[in-house]
Design a protein around this motif. Sequence first.
Motif, mmCIF file in Angstrom:
data_model
loop_
_atom_site.group_PDB
_atom_site.id
_atom_site.type_symbol
_atom_site.label_atom_id
_atom_site.label_comp_id
_atom_site.label_asym_id
_atom_site.label_seq_id
_atom_site.Cartn_x
_atom_site.Cartn_y
_atom_site.Cartn_z
ATOM 1 N N HIS A 204 -105.531 31.302 33.227
ATOM 2 C CA HIS A 204 -104.498 31.813 34.194
ATOM 3 C C HIS A 204 -103.816 32.980 33.502
ATOM 4 O O HIS A 204 -103.398 34.130 34.259
ATOM 5 C CB HIS A 204 -103.674 30.862 34.490
ATOM 6 N N ALA A 208 -103.654 36.897 34.897
ATOM 7 C CA ALA A 208 -102.280 37.582 35.268
ATOM 8 C C ALA A 208 -102.339 38.886 34.440
ATOM 9 O O ALA A 208 -101.872 39.901 34.876
ATOM 10 C CB ALA A 208 -101.234 36.411 34.965
ATOM 11 N N LEU A 218 -99.064 41.371 42.002
ATOM 12 C CA LEU A 218 -99.295 39.825 42.335
ATOM 13 C C LEU A 218 -98.076 39.395 43.100
ATOM 14 O O LEU A 218 -96.937 39.576 42.697
ATOM 15 C CB LEU A 218 -99.520 39.185 41.018
ATOM 16 N N THR A 221 -99.046 32.838 43.327
ATOM 17 C CA THR A 221 -100.145 32.189 42.738
ATOM 18 C C THR A 221 -100.103 30.725 42.420
ATOM 19 O O THR A 221 -98.841 30.275 42.422
ATOM 20 C CB THR A 221 -100.520 32.926 41.299
ATOM 21 N N GLN A 223 -101.780 26.992 40.096
ATOM 22 C CA GLN A 223 -102.636 26.550 39.498
ATOM 23 C C GLN A 223 -102.539 24.987 39.773
ATOM 24 O O GLN A 223 -101.598 24.365 39.477
ATOM 25 C CB GLN A 223 -102.327 26.875 38.119
ATOM 26 N N ILE A 265 -94.665 30.776 42.983
ATOM 27 C CA ILE A 265 -95.524 30.282 41.817
ATOM 28 C C ILE A 265 -95.520 28.759 41.666
ATOM 29 O O ILE A 265 -94.502 28.319 41.628
ATOM 30 C CB ILE A 265 -95.299 30.967 40.437
ATOM 31 N N ILE A 284 -107.240 27.839 40.700
ATOM 32 C CA ILE A 284 -106.299 28.858 40.499
ATOM 33 C C ILE A 284 -106.598 29.761 41.703
ATOM 34 O O ILE A 284 -107.563 30.109 41.996
ATOM 35 C CB ILE A 284 -106.800 29.640 39.027
ATOM 36 N N ARG A 285 -105.352 30.209 42.321
ATOM 37 C CA ARG A 285 -105.300 31.188 43.411
ATOM 38 C C ARG A 285 -104.510 32.231 43.078
ATOM 39 O O ARG A 285 -103.287 31.866 42.715
ATOM 40 C CB ARG A 285 -105.192 30.670 44.757
ATOM 41 N N MET A 286 -104.748 33.648 43.362
ATOM 42 C CA MET A 286 -104.036 34.669 42.929
ATOM 43 C C MET A 286 -103.918 35.525 44.372
ATOM 44 O O MET A 286 -105.039 36.071 44.688
ATOM 45 C CB MET A 286 -104.266 35.137 41.883
ATOM 46 N N GLU A 287 -102.978 35.742 44.922
ATOM 47 C CA GLU A 287 -102.904 36.862 45.998
ATOM 48 C C GLU A 287 -102.029 37.852 45.426
ATOM 49 O O GLU A 287 -100.777 37.789 45.029
ATOM 50 C CB GLU A 287 -102.237 36.088 47.144
ATOM 51 N N ASP A 297 -107.451 38.553 47.446
ATOM 52 C CA ASP A 297 -107.225 37.313 46.778
ATOM 53 C C ASP A 297 -108.316 37.042 45.692
ATOM 54 O O ASP A 297 -109.235 37.402 45.964
ATOM 55 C CB ASP A 297 -106.902 36.308 47.723
ATOM 56 N N GLU A 299 -110.050 33.345 43.646
ATOM 57 C CA GLU A 299 -110.126 31.993 43.560
ATOM 58 C C GLU A 299 -111.053 31.485 42.452
ATOM 59 O O GLU A 299 -112.171 32.090 42.360
ATOM 60 C CB GLU A 299 -110.212 31.254 44.962
#
Length: 382
Positions: A204, A208, A218, A221, A223, A265, A284-287, A297, A299
């Motif tokens: 992660h 990041a 970002l 997110t 986890q 977060i 893990i997802r990050m938008e 995004d 994943e």
Amino acid sequence: MNRIRIALVGVGNCASSLVQGIHYYRGQGGREAAGLMHWEIGGFRPGDIEVVAAFDIDRRKVGRDVAEAIFALPNCTTVFCPQIPATGVLVRMGRLLDGVSDHMLDYPEGRTFLPAVDPQPSRQEVVAALRESGAEILINYLPVGSEAGTRFYAECALEARLALVNSMPVFIASDPAWAQRFAQQRLPMVGDDIKAQLGATITHRVLAELFRLRGVGLDRTYQLNTGGNTDFLNMLNRDRLRSKKTSKTEAVQSVLGRRLDDDNIHVGPSDYVAWQNDRKVCFIRMEGRLFGDVPMDLELRLSVEDSPNSAGVVIDAIRCCKLALLRGQGGVLEAPSAYFCKHPPYQIPDEEAWRLTEEFIHGGAPAATDRRGDQPGLAANP
């Protein structure tokens, strides 16, 4: 002469992987052995580590040789080195304190702790046992949330004059008062909360950092982690989870160009799935936003055996502590702590922490510096 003598507090899955790894790599002959960040540190190889004392509270482990206890229930990690010769070191009864959450008594015996009925030792008895064993470094493997237990054994380490590797998210190295006490005794310390070799937190963090370096905004997110070992069962008690969540969240927040609001977060253990055993699955997802604020995004799903994933890092932390002992350096080892741990006194980007750790290993960096003054060993929470 070339041994590093360690004492284990907690003979669970992590201790099992560590002991197995010591013997597994003792049979390896080359610097390219897979699974290690360093084959040698200061002339010490993984096989040079020797367990000389161990403490636990489970009746299936107390009184047994360490070589047998590491395979006793409720341990459920992968057995990759089944032939461990007897060590001659019997697991001693430890202090229960807050090491077992009440809710764990409601689960089947094969999944939970079974506290022994042996008398619990006093601090003086633990200190005496550590001194008699000849241990140099204490490894804290207590369950998450063992605040009183961790402080008890940290006191024992100080009194018995042992270095400390705090593998758990109870804040000792990142507490200025504890850091100063270890510095005053010239005892090195690495902590807090070991960062796995290739686990959820380091992955992660790298992602990041990638977002930041590539100019991606970002926005939010998460986890999410599931597992079936006693650590995940223990953390069903959300009160015990606070320090772990803080540790993991700060590890990610610290590398962001702009800190996210708490609502955007979420990082932390999420649920217990018994059949996963020691297998941890991370989502893990990050938008974020690319050029022109165009949304994107990411994943990711990561599946790892949890305990071996940390053992190699602990082996390096042990050897760094040994180097500091030989050099007469005490206090928090800042660079190794930043590289090896989720919640060090100072968060440093991983590439920089790696570089500084290499300098420390080769004798070019101090063990600890106080960035608020001249007093060595003091540490500030990030």
